[in-house]
Enzyme design. Sequence first.
Site, PDB file in Angstrom:
ATOM      1  N   TYR A  58      89.164   4.721 -28.145  1.00 46.94           N
ATOM      2  CA  TYR A  58      89.743   6.140 -28.462  1.00 46.94           C
ATOM      3  C   TYR A  58      89.301   6.612 -30.481  1.00 46.94           C
ATOM      4  O   TYR A  58      90.419   5.292 -31.112  1.00 46.94           O
ATOM      5  CB  TYR A  58      90.637   6.730 -27.732  1.00 46.94           C
ATOM      6  CG  TYR A  58      90.308   6.784 -26.718  1.00 46.94           C
ATOM      7  CD1 TYR A  58      89.270   7.790 -26.282  1.00 46.94           C
ATOM      8  CD2 TYR A  58      91.257   6.235 -25.071  1.00 46.94           C
ATOM      9  CE1 TYR A  58      89.244   8.004 -24.677  1.00 46.94           C
ATOM     10  CE2 TYR A  58      91.151   6.745 -24.143  1.00 46.94           C
ATOM     11  CZ  TYR A  58      90.217   7.410 -23.723  1.00 46.94           C
ATOM     12  OH  TYR A  58      89.739   7.529 -22.790  1.00 46.94           O
ATOM     13  N   GLU A 104      97.066   8.988 -22.451  1.00 48.27           N
ATOM     14  CA  GLU A 104      98.860   8.888 -22.872  1.00 48.27           C
ATOM     15  C   GLU A 104      98.448   9.339 -23.963  1.00 48.27           C
ATOM     16  O   GLU A 104      99.640   8.731 -24.415  1.00 48.27           O
ATOM     17  CB  GLU A 104      98.710   7.745 -21.738  1.00 48.27           C
ATOM     18  CG  GLU A 104      98.642   7.657 -20.517  1.00 48.27           C
ATOM     19  CD  GLU A 104      97.342   7.521 -19.896  1.00 48.27           C
ATOM     20  OE1 GLU A 104      96.564   8.330 -19.567  1.00 48.27           O
ATOM     21  OE2 GLU A 104      96.482   6.287 -20.101  1.00 48.27           O
ATOM     22  N   ASN A 162      85.883  14.023 -23.424  1.00 46.81           N
ATOM     23  CA  ASN A 162      86.444  13.011 -22.418  1.00 46.81           C
ATOM     24  C   ASN A 162      86.997  13.158 -21.490  1.00 46.81           C
ATOM     25  O   ASN A 162      87.362  14.308 -21.292  1.00 46.81           O
ATOM     26  CB  ASN A 162      87.596  11.599 -23.012  1.00 46.81           C
ATOM     27  CG  ASN A 162      88.178  11.160 -22.115  1.00 46.81           C
ATOM     28  OD1 ASN A 162      87.132   9.738 -21.657  1.00 46.81           O
ATOM     29  ND2 ASN A 162      89.413  10.866 -21.525  1.00 46.81           N
ATOM     30  N   GLU A 163      85.989  12.951 -19.924  1.00 43.94           N
ATOM     31  CA  GLU A 163      86.405  13.265 -18.755  1.00 43.94           C
ATOM     32  C   GLU A 163      86.138  14.184 -18.910  1.00 43.94           C
ATOM     33  O   GLU A 163      86.812  15.754 -18.417  1.00 43.94           O
ATOM     34  CB  GLU A 163      87.825  12.777 -17.857  1.00 43.94           C
ATOM     35  CG  GLU A 163      87.300  11.955 -18.015  1.00 43.94           C
ATOM     36  CD  GLU A 163      89.545  11.016 -17.139  1.00 43.94           C
ATOM     37  OE1 GLU A 163      90.071  11.781 -17.553  1.00 43.94           O
ATOM     38  OE2 GLU A 163      88.575   9.646 -16.296  1.00 43.94           O
ATOM     39  N   GLU A 243      85.457   3.601 -17.516  1.00 41.36           N
ATOM     40  CA  GLU A 243      86.806   2.496 -17.401  1.00 41.36           C
ATOM     41  C   GLU A 243      87.563   2.363 -16.050  1.00 41.36           C
ATOM     42  O   GLU A 243      87.539   2.860 -15.079  1.00 41.36           O
ATOM     43  CB  GLU A 243      87.675   4.316 -17.924  1.00 41.36           C
ATOM     44  CG  GLU A 243      87.912   4.907 -18.880  1.00 41.36           C
ATOM     45  CD  GLU A 243      88.315   6.067 -18.670  1.00 41.36           C
ATOM     46  OE1 GLU A 243      89.308   6.189 -18.367  1.00 41.36           O
ATOM     47  OE2 GLU A 243      88.774   6.526 -20.450  1.00 41.36           O
ATOM     48  N   TYR A 308     100.345  -1.228 -19.429  1.00 41.79           N
ATOM     49  CA  TYR A 308      99.877  -0.952 -18.739  1.00 41.79           C
ATOM     50  C   TYR A 308      99.515  -1.981 -17.471  1.00 41.79           C
ATOM     51  O   TYR A 308      98.353  -1.863 -16.928  1.00 41.79           O
ATOM     52  CB  TYR A 308      98.419  -0.957 -19.498  1.00 41.79           C
ATOM     53  CG  TYR A 308      96.930   0.574 -18.659  1.00 41.79           C
ATOM     54  CD1 TYR A 308      97.297   1.784 -18.789  1.00 41.79           C
ATOM     55  CD2 TYR A 308      95.877   0.008 -17.879  1.00 41.79           C
ATOM     56  CE1 TYR A 308      96.736   2.932 -18.549  1.00 41.79           C
ATOM     57  CE2 TYR A 308      95.331   0.709 -17.270  1.00 41.79           C
ATOM     58  CZ  TYR A 308      95.784   2.418 -17.478  1.00 41.79           C
ATOM     59  OH  TYR A 308      95.296   3.791 -16.793  1.00 41.79           O
TER      60      TYR A 308
END
Length: 630
Positions: A58, A104, A162-163, A243, A308
């Site tokens: 990103y 996030e 994004n989404e 993803e 993560y």
Amino acid sequence: NASLKTFKIDYSRDRFLKDGQPFRYISGSIHYSRLPRFYWKDRLLKMKMAGLNAIQTYVPWNFHEPQPGKYQFSEDHDVEYFIQLAHELGLLVILRPGPYICAEWDMGGLPAWLLEKESMILRSSDPDYLAAVDKWLGVLLPKMKPLLYQNGGPIISVQVENEYGSYFTCDHDYMRFLLKRFRYYLGDDVVLFTTDGIFEKYLNCGALQGLYATVDFGTGVNITAAFKLQRKSEPKGPLINSEFYTGWLDHWGQPHSTVKTEDVAFSLFDILARGASVNLYMFTGGTNFAYWNGANIPYSAQPTSYDYDAPLSEAGDLTEKYFALRSVIQKFKETPEGPIPPSTPKFAYGKVALKKLKTVEAALDILCPSGPIKSLYPLKFVQLKQYFGFVLYRTTLPRDCNTPTPLSSPFNGVHDRAYVSVDGVPQGILARSTVLSLNITGKAGATLDLLVENMGRVNYGKYIKDFKGLVSNLTLGSSILMGWMMFPLNTEDAVRSQLGHWGGEDVRQHGKAPSSSNYTLPAFYVGNFSIYSGIPDLPQDTFIQFPGWSKGQVWINGFNLGRYWPTQGPQMTLFVPQHILTTSAPNTVIVLELEHAPCQDNDTEPCTVAFVDKPVISGTMAHSLPLKPV
Ligand SMILES: *[C@@H]1O[C@H](CO)[C@@H](O)[C@H](O)[C@H]1NC(C)=O
Ligand SMILES: *[C@@H]1O[C@H](CO)[C@@H](O)[C@H](O)[C@H]1NC(C)=O
Ligand SMILES: *[C@@H]1O[C@H](CO)[C@@H](O)[C@H](O)[C@H]1NC(C)=O
Ligand SMILES: *[C@@H]1O[C@H](CO)[C@@H](O)[C@H](O)[C@H]1NC(C)=O
Ligand SMILES: *[C@@H]1O[C@H](CO)[C@@H](O)[C@H](O)[C@H]1NC(C)=O
Ligand SMILES: *[C@@H]1O[C@H](CO)[C@@H](O)[C@H](O)[C@H]1NC(C)=O
């Protein structure tokens, strides 16, 4: 020769063609903004050695344009260098420049200063939003153009938004605007795509003709059904999971998330066996340094670690998951010969004693040299042009409060946490959505201070328009408090000057805290430790632990490592990368403790932090229980 380089979708055979040859990518997510530049090469090389042929990153807009028209593209912000580095290592790049990224990350990567126009509808064709987006794309995308595959660089494809389908606006004109501008800046040849979750309504709002539609999903879903959904939007072309979740995110106060290695390996095998292209999100998560973490609604902030449960740990260590996924990849393609860079050694530098330096109140002249801004009613962070960190809100008690009197935020307007004191006596906290009222005592005319902390902006869903500070009026009893002074705190400059060094005894603390209170005034603590040059290979990475501390922010040698909150967990230690440490001088640790320090003013119980060689990111919620290292 760049002119021979092509990267295309082969609709007739459901695949990519790279230089005319069939191609599929096995990619991993790595966010340069969550890693010090010092470690970019190490992490990229480990990704290459796992058998990946691409990486995905990103580009957080707010990381590069902290104030309107002020850009940061050097050092840790040098995205061009990061992409070049991937290129030199033979990795292709899938670029996800947003402008919204979720991730996030504070406000999903959108700059907080957009909120200065309060009515702005983010992620829509609101003209003011589009103007800001276009200005940004006009800065970023021309830098990316020479790095496109067709132009001799590593970028094979670029994601738009994004989404988007999971956002309420569902504004196709906005997506068409982005498509036009991406084409304008990047040309007609680059593969542009979208990514959405596997719900039909998401693809209906997120996909757009002219942008190749892909999906994202983790383990435990029906992969046939998931790709069938992609096929509804794209009857032909490569199957792509943009993803594929190797782990999951954390929140303060909730257990550390993990996803079983066997499940990730099993699903990865299935995806690859279908000939699909895949991006593993995350391959290495990294760290939310400084104030960069995001949050979710109901308000719950993400911790500093973005480990993560990924194949490479937060500190870049090789895990069991790394080797398991590498073995899966080896069933489909060769992985590079040669040694895998080992996990970096960690060093336990031991305990460091800290001494109270100054309370925030006593250091206001250094933290806010330009002085306060005055207003009848409280102003929000953005109205003060303060985007991160802290603002001290100050007024006086309009009347005697001899008996406990409720100080309240009837409209849940403390974003996100306020540390309250009256004439230097801590009274407690107000907290967004959880503690809306607090009893205080004090005389008429006493100074009421609320140190308000921005704990990270919401990064997902319709509440990303997340104003910080006192965003509605406070009441004392039944009357609205007025006559505010607001001190936006420049913590970074103050810490780098070591708050004007020692001295400046805290004269504001007139009285002792009431015995019922277990709070201490927000204050800075300082200490140092030397790394003896006699020990070879130092400095090395380490982890800092906060025994007895409650909640705050920590800097080492001026580098803002992030937030600690061991009374909430699950994160108990913060990653300290070696490049911020030095052997040539004492290393300075500065802690801003907001709630309760483990030592008293009279120095009989010293405050300490400890540097340990193992991370603890899945600590139990109650700090009295023993900690389990991961
Ligand atoms: C997975 O989805 C496909 C397509 O919708 C369906 O035919 C199949 O029965 C599903 N499998 C399982 C195990 O539910
Ligand atoms: C505040 O004090 C009043 C009176 O002493 C008491 O009834 C009330 O429960 C207190 N409220 C809080 C939030 O502690
Ligand atoms: C605070 O209250 C005043 C008076 O009612 C009102 O004019 C003002 O808009 C309020 N401010 C906020 C931020 O709600
Ligand atoms: C002390 O603080 C902790 C949180 O830090 C809280 O859970 C506890 O209730 C507080 N105790 C008192 C007596 O206020
Ligand atoms: C380092 O800390 C020691 C006490 O632990 C103190 O005496 C010394 O002045 C500090 N040095 C610096 C450079 O801050
Ligand atoms: C230091 O302060 C603490 C808390 O205020 C108190 O309990 C303790 O007795 C003090 N010690 C000395 C030596 O004054």
